[in-house]
Design a protein around this motif. Structure first.
Motif, mmCIF file in Angstrom:
data_model
loop_
_atom_site.group_PDB
_atom_site.id
_atom_site.type_symbol
_atom_site.label_atom_id
_atom_site.label_comp_id
_atom_site.label_asym_id
_atom_site.label_seq_id
_atom_site.Cartn_x
_atom_site.Cartn_y
_atom_site.Cartn_z
ATOM 1 N N LYS A 18 0.836 -1.199 0.000
ATOM 2 C CA LYS A 18 0.000 0.000 0.000
ATOM 3 C C LYS A 18 0.877 1.259 0.000
ATOM 4 C CE LYS A 18 -4.043 1.930 2.258
ATOM 5 N NZ LYS A 18 -5.217 1.646 1.478
ATOM 6 N N LEU A 21 2.596 1.496 -3.455
ATOM 7 C CA LEU A 21 1.646 1.902 -4.493
ATOM 8 C C LEU A 21 1.379 3.402 -4.428
ATOM 9 C CD1 LEU A 21 -0.864 -1.077 -4.529
ATOM 10 C CD2 LEU A 21 0.437 -0.221 -6.482
ATOM 11 N N THR A 22 1.288 3.923 -3.214
ATOM 12 C CA THR A 22 1.054 5.356 -3.033
ATOM 13 C C THR A 22 2.236 6.168 -3.548
ATOM 14 O OG1 THR A 22 -0.316 4.920 -1.108
ATOM 15 C CG2 THR A 22 0.561 7.148 -1.323
ATOM 16 N N ARG A 23 3.441 5.699 -3.270
ATOM 17 C CA ARG A 23 4.647 6.453 -3.642
ATOM 18 C C ARG A 23 5.091 6.219 -5.087
ATOM 19 N NH1 ARG A 23 5.100 5.835 1.718
ATOM 20 N NH2 ARG A 23 6.089 7.453 2.958
ATOM 21 N N ILE A 24 4.982 4.981 -5.552
ATOM 22 C CA ILE A 24 5.545 4.619 -6.853
ATOM 23 C C ILE A 24 4.467 4.388 -7.910
ATOM 24 C CG2 ILE A 24 6.943 2.896 -8.076
ATOM 25 C CD1 ILE A 24 8.399 2.458 -5.376
ATOM 26 N N GLY A 25 3.341 3.848 -7.492
ATOM 27 C CA GLY A 25 2.269 3.541 -8.428
ATOM 28 C C GLY A 25 2.255 2.071 -8.809
ATOM 29 N N VAL A 26 1.567 1.765 -9.906
ATOM 30 C CA VAL A 26 1.329 0.382 -10.311
ATOM 31 C C VAL A 26 2.626 -0.362 -10.658
ATOM 32 C CG1 VAL A 26 0.943 0.754 -12.769
ATOM 33 C CG2 VAL A 26 -0.292 -1.066 -11.586
ATOM 34 N N LYS A 27 3.685 0.356 -10.970
ATOM 35 C CA LYS A 27 4.969 -0.296 -11.255
ATOM 36 C C LYS A 27 5.449 -1.125 -10.073
ATOM 37 C CE LYS A 27 6.467 2.894 -14.767
ATOM 38 N NZ LYS A 27 7.377 3.919 -15.188
ATOM 39 N N THR A 28 4.959 -0.796 -8.882
ATOM 40 C CA THR A 28 5.289 -1.573 -7.687
ATOM 41 C C THR A 28 4.917 -3.040 -7.880
ATOM 42 O OG1 THR A 28 5.005 0.303 -6.218
ATOM 43 C CG2 THR A 28 4.705 -1.859 -5.246
ATOM 44 N N SER A 128 -1.943 1.113 -16.363
ATOM 45 C CA SER A 128 -0.720 1.915 -16.567
ATOM 46 C C SER A 128 -0.527 2.906 -15.451
ATOM 47 C CB SER A 128 -0.782 2.629 -17.901
ATOM 48 O OG SER A 128 -1.956 3.386 -18.020
#
Length: 128
Positions: A18, A21-28, A128
């Motif tokens: 979580k 995802l907040t910091r990096i986004g879906v690339k996580t 994306s």
């Protein structure tokens, strides 16, 4: 022991994923998450002498419950894929460990498999 490890690692995974995802986004999902999840489940199980495969399956069932509760329209598919995926990762880990005797190699194989699985899922869902 496997049940306890799975529950604790699912909770840890939820919190870390979580935040990432907040910091990096879906690339996580296709970078850090598979490494964190596989390392946590596998290494703790291995060093504590717990059933590695069972830990992975129970983790998948917990993730499936989360997917079911939060997944919206595709929740049943997501839940099924969580159980199937984590069972696959656990099976690959156990087989590789049994055949090579190397926990590092077994862990690396599971991570690569999990990365590929998530990459395919993200591309399939066109996120994306």
């Amino acid at each position: 022991m496997a049940y306890l490890i799975a529950v604790l690692m699912a909770a840890l995974s939820f919190i870390v994923n979580k935040a990432l995802l907040t910091r990096i986004g879906v690339k996580t999902v296709i970078t850090y998450s598979p490494v964190i999840e596989e390392s946590a489940k596998t290494l703790l199980s291995f060093y504590l002498g717990a059933d590695i495969f069972l830990t992975h399956v129970v983790f998948g069932v917990i993730e499936a419950g989360y997917d079911w509760l939060t997944g919206g329209r595709g929740r049943s598919k997501a839940a099924l894929l969580s159980v199937a995926g984590h069972s696959l990762f656990g099976g690959a880990t156990v087989v590789t460990l049994r055949e090579t005797g190397q926990i590092g190699l077994a862990l690396t194989g599971a991570i690569v498999l999990h990365l590929a699985w998530n990459l395919l899922a993200v591309k399939r869902l066109r996120v994306s």
